[in-house]
Scaffold this active site. Sequence first.
Site, short mmCIF file in Angstrom:
data_model
loop_
_atom_site.label_atom_id
_atom_site.label_comp_id
_atom_site.label_asym_id
_atom_site.label_seq_id
_atom_site.Cartn_x
_atom_site.Cartn_y
_atom_site.Cartn_z
CE LYS A 265 -1.76 1.39 3.87
NZ LYS A 265 -1.19 2.78 3.99
CG ASP B 33 -3.66 1.27 6.93
OD1 ASP B 33 -4.40 2.28 6.92
OD2 ASP B 33 -2.43 1.33 7.10
#
Length: 295
Positions: free
Chosen positions: A13, A140
């Site tokens: 990410k 997340d």
Amino acid sequence: MTGIEIVEHAGAKVNLTLRVGRAREDGYHPLDSLVVFADWGDTITVRPASGLTLSLSGEASRALAGEGNNLVIRAARALQLAAGIDSGAAIHLEKRIPVSAGLGGGSADAAATLRALNRLWQLDWPIEDLAHLACDLGADIPACLYSQPLRMRGIGEWIELLGEFTPLFGVIVNAGIPVSTADVFRRFDAAGPAKLTESAPDLQRLPAWLAGEPNDLEAAALSVAPEIARTLELLAAAGQPGLVRMSGSGASCFALYSSRDAAQQAATMLAAALPDWTVVPVQLGAGQLGAGSND
């Protein structure tokens, strides 16, 4: 189902931008971030088994040795409990993303595990239900479940998929310095941050918009790990990047280039000079929901 093997990509990410506001009363920090995922990352493989087990491989997995309650296993147990089943799985994690690197590696692994087990156990849960479950595991993980270009707000639970997104070419660099997210936020809070000001991404003018956006955690991360400054300097000097920035809470940094070839050339140059660092040319923003395979 004997012999079934399901493989899921857990893409790194990358926070192209990261605005963070002062902590709420519950201690969580509101944020506004343009997030993309790399075609490089970890790999989760699951097979039918009587219980839940996790095996590890890859150089980066050494940092996880001895973790009896790894986030991958926690995610598997949470899905097992929520679905009301006693099915098991043998889970294998091939670890490439460095730990505590600002690339969401643990969250990406947990998300890939949820996607893989959803298929292995034939639950057919929509991704939105998996994301709701994931909110209790880590801020997340919902974004990593989608693994597509998105805008992330709230504390990570408010996801806006961006649809059409022109892939970006870049280089991710990590010097092997683990950075504690908690330490970074403590430094961030000590500086007396202001209330969050949001900024909607301008995809029509993306390069110019990105150049004007911050990573609000960079100064705090630099105070925790001053070595990050060298990573940024080395990236800025490698070829002609259009943008150089730290991702997440550090210590990984990235540079964006005008083409795949330019990114590859910069990565080759950096890898030769920094043989002990993680240096990876990547394509960002071309992730596919639930990308995986059955073998």
